[in-house]
Design a protein around this motif. Sequence first.
Motif: not given
Length: 360
Positions: A54-59, A141-150
Amino acid sequence: MATPAAVESSSATAVARALLVVLAAAALCSSAAAGEPELIISAGRSIARRHAVPAVYVFGGSLVDAGNNDFLPPPAPRAVPPNGVDLPRTVLRRTGRFTNGYNLADIIAQHVGFKKSPPAYLSLMPLSSFHLLRGRVGTNFASGGSGILNATVQLFAKTKATIIRAGLVGRERLDSLLARSLFLISTGGNDFAAFGHGGGVPMSQAPEFIAGMVTDYLSYINRAITANGECNDVGNYLSELFNSLLRAEMAKAVAASMPGMKYSIASLYNVFSDMIANPTLAGLREVKRGCCGSGKFNGEVDCTMGTSLCTDRGKYLFWDKVHGTQAAYRWAVLAFFHGTMRDAEPINLDQLLMAPYSSM
């Protein structure tokens, strides 16, 4: 917004039964210090079904950003032209994707019945939010430059609360839709900048540091659901360490606290490595030089209007010094959906869509 969004525990019950795609981190042989994550994916067939979910959620980061960074101030990186040069004219926002055409989120979404990635969260206006408020289509919701630790931003929890307040779908119905939706998580590669060159973390601490990255990664899921053109040995070591630990810890976490979740870890690292070793298999010709950029191997400067641009973009593996081309991503997603356990494990994406809760 420049960090992956996490989901509050109030959303965990529904999401813990969902189909999950995780994109873990990986470096490769390339013209530059390319950080290509691995991918945990929920999958469909290469011939797209009519809305298999039904939907796709992107992180995640720039491999799957569909334009959120266009709405962020510096220093958030921007995918300026000629990024998006090969997108169809029907795609009104032709920038925002860090490649020449469709990115991984777009192509995965196409395989499950959508035209492209769900819209960027920051691009949504009241009229364009209608499907999202019905628990359909999803958002990116994805954002270029993001990471796990922030520090994370609780965008998904906020979105779920907004959907419930809108009243177009009840709480139980929304939980049912979320349980059958596809969650794509692509992040990790940017954190490898913490090692060396002033990053502050010595290589001797890599195993401990990466174990912490994996722990943080899994906590999000549990709550939310080289300059000479040769192999980057350090990056490959860090990537393989992260990816192997992620697989082991993911299996343990799902068994312990998310037994209803169906997931697939798709290895962009392995698929890109195979394309580098045998480019003709994927119909490629150039696997060392970037298509758009400048400097040595066209991989020292970001892709902009002031850099060189190749004409035969369908034959290149690397779009710029970090990202793949649309052609490379299309081949990779085919492997994720139909390949062996080297490409996606414990099941591939096609098998994932056959799992419980994936039917409409």
